[in-house]
Design a protein around this motif. Structure first.
Motif, mmCIF file in Angstrom:
data_model
loop_
_atom_site.group_PDB
_atom_site.id
_atom_site.type_symbol
_atom_site.label_atom_id
_atom_site.label_comp_id
_atom_site.label_asym_id
_atom_site.label_seq_id
_atom_site.Cartn_x
_atom_site.Cartn_y
_atom_site.Cartn_z
ATOM 1 N N THR A 9 -5.227 19.162 9.160
ATOM 2 C CA THR A 9 -4.841 20.523 9.532
ATOM 3 C C THR A 9 -5.544 20.901 10.823
ATOM 4 O O THR A 9 -6.682 20.500 11.068
ATOM 5 N N ASP A 10 -4.843 21.654 11.661
ATOM 6 C CA ASP A 10 -5.455 22.200 12.877
ATOM 7 C C ASP A 10 -5.384 23.737 12.878
ATOM 8 O O ASP A 10 -5.690 24.366 13.870
ATOM 9 N N PHE A 11 -4.966 24.321 11.768
ATOM 10 C CA PHE A 11 -4.917 25.769 11.563
ATOM 11 C C PHE A 11 -3.891 26.483 12.442
ATOM 12 O O PHE A 11 -3.837 27.699 12.454
ATOM 13 N N MET A 12 -3.067 25.703 13.174
ATOM 14 C CA MET A 12 -2.044 26.320 14.022
ATOM 15 C C MET A 12 -0.649 25.774 13.744
ATOM 16 O O MET A 12 0.327 26.485 13.882
ATOM 17 N N HIS A 13 -0.554 24.497 13.388
ATOM 18 C CA HIS A 13 0.739 23.848 13.203
ATOM 19 C C HIS A 13 0.908 23.436 11.745
ATOM 20 O O HIS A 13 -0.074 23.115 11.074
ATOM 21 N N PRO A 14 2.135 23.394 11.259
ATOM 22 C CA PRO A 14 2.353 22.937 9.885
ATOM 23 C C PRO A 14 1.823 21.516 9.699
ATOM 24 O O PRO A 14 1.865 20.730 10.645
ATOM 25 N N PRO A 15 1.312 21.194 8.535
ATOM 26 C CA PRO A 15 1.248 22.100 7.380
ATOM 27 C C PRO A 15 0.028 23.019 7.458
ATOM 28 O O PRO A 15 -1.076 22.568 7.755
ATOM 29 N N LEU A 16 0.254 24.310 7.224
ATOM 30 C CA LEU A 16 -0.848 25.258 7.107
ATOM 31 C C LEU A 16 -1.276 25.277 5.641
ATOM 32 O O LEU A 16 -0.463 25.565 4.769
ATOM 33 N N LEU A 17 -2.509 24.924 5.402
ATOM 34 C CA LEU A 17 -2.988 24.787 4.028
ATOM 35 C C LEU A 17 -3.224 26.150 3.392
ATOM 36 O O LEU A 17 -3.550 27.125 4.067
ATOM 37 N N ARG A 18 -3.076 26.218 2.077
ATOM 38 C CA ARG A 18 -3.316 27.438 1.301
ATOM 39 C C ARG A 18 -4.731 27.372 0.729
ATOM 40 O O ARG A 18 -4.976 26.677 -0.254
ATOM 41 N N VAL A 60 -14.470 27.296 -0.563
ATOM 42 C CA VAL A 60 -13.023 27.395 -0.419
ATOM 43 C C VAL A 60 -12.449 25.996 -0.593
ATOM 44 O O VAL A 60 -13.122 24.995 -0.335
ATOM 45 N N ARG A 61 -11.210 25.956 -1.064
ATOM 46 C CA ARG A 61 -10.530 24.663 -1.219
ATOM 47 C C ARG A 61 -9.046 24.841 -0.982
ATOM 48 O O ARG A 61 -8.529 25.951 -1.083
ATOM 49 N N ALA A 62 -8.395 23.706 -0.676
ATOM 50 C CA ALA A 62 -6.956 23.743 -0.416
ATOM 51 C C ALA A 62 -6.321 22.449 -0.905
ATOM 52 O O ALA A 62 -6.874 21.366 -0.687
ATOM 53 N N PRO A 63 -5.155 22.549 -1.563
ATOM 54 C CA PRO A 63 -4.414 21.338 -1.921
ATOM 55 C C PRO A 63 -3.778 20.740 -0.668
ATOM 56 O O PRO A 63 -3.440 21.463 0.272
ATOM 57 N N LEU A 64 -3.631 19.428 -0.667
ATOM 58 C CA LEU A 64 -3.052 18.729 0.479
ATOM 59 C C LEU A 64 -1.606 18.330 0.201
ATOM 60 O O LEU A 64 -1.301 17.857 -0.891
ATOM 61 N N PRO A 65 -0.727 18.453 1.184
ATOM 62 C CA PRO A 65 0.658 18.017 0.999
ATOM 63 C C PRO A 65 0.781 16.495 1.040
ATOM 64 O O PRO A 65 1.719 15.932 0.495
ATOM 65 N N GLU A 66 -0.165 15.833 1.691
ATOM 66 C CA GLU A 66 -0.203 14.372 1.737
ATOM 67 C C GLU A 66 -1.498 13.921 1.080
ATOM 68 O O GLU A 66 -2.537 14.532 1.288
ATOM 69 N N ASN A 67 -1.439 12.852 0.287
ATOM 70 C CA ASN A 67 -2.604 12.486 -0.522
ATOM 71 C C ASN A 67 -3.155 11.096 -0.285
ATOM 72 O O ASN A 67 -4.226 10.776 -0.764
ATOM 73 N N ASP A 68 -2.449 10.241 0.436
ATOM 74 C CA ASP A 68 -2.871 8.849 0.597
ATOM 75 C C ASP A 68 -3.475 8.632 1.988
ATOM 76 O O ASP A 68 -2.777 8.704 2.997
#
Length: 169
Positions: A9-18, A60-68
């Motif tokens: 994540t770069d906090f500007m481009h998708p994916p924006l983590l929750r 704080v924590r965030a789930p990732l859309p990619e896991n591998d």
């Protein structure tokens, strides 16, 4: 040194983590924290760590859309710190509580720095204690990332994050 990188994540481009806050209020403490997006497009993990009521952690924590992340050597954080010592955390499941793999890092106040956290140096822990018989970190199953402040570092804190990425050496 030629390094291959992949941005988580770069906090500007998708994916924006929750990002979700998990503070010592779960055990009666009074600490608070948030991960917010600044107007400059950075992530800002900030809040107040309180030792009252047996408190002492903010996270704080965030789930990732990619896991591998097989084939990568570790995590690199681009941060602007406040002089405190933080923990970066990886979870290999989506549970609220359970085993976490953590690595501590210092967040100097010298401006933006890159902090490299090799996967091999992440330690398995449960509620702050190292778990000696846990399996090693499975890089193909990284489902959550997070930041934590603890170690009795009472008071206001602020950690700016430009990006979080994985690297290959």
């Amino acid at each position: 040194m030629d390094t291959q990188r992949k941005i988580i994540t770069d906090f500007m481009h998708p994916p924006l983590l929750r990002w979700t806050s998990v503070n010592d209020g779960v055990m009666g403490g009074l600490s608070d924290s948030l991960m917010q997006h600044s107007s400059e497009g950075k992530g800002v993990f900030s809040g107040h760590l309180s030792l009252d009521n047996n408190g002492g952690f903010a996270s704080v924590r965030a789930p990732l859309p990619e896991n591998d992340y097989t084939g990568y050597d570790g995590i690199e954080l681009s941060i602007n710190g406040d002089g405190k010592r933080y923990s970066f955390r990886l979870r290999t499941d989506l549970l609220f509580d359970g085993l976490v793999y953590r690595q501590e890092f210092d967040a100097p106040m010298d401006g933006w720095v890159a902090v490299r956290l090799p996967f091999i140096d992440f330690k398995p822990s449960f509620r702050g204690r190292i778990v000696t018989d846990a399996p090693p970190l499975d890089q193909s199953r990284i489902f959550q990332i997070g930041f934590l402040l603890s170690e009795r570092q009472e008071g206001a804190f602020r950690l700016e994050v430009d990006r979080i990425e994985v690297f290959q050496s």
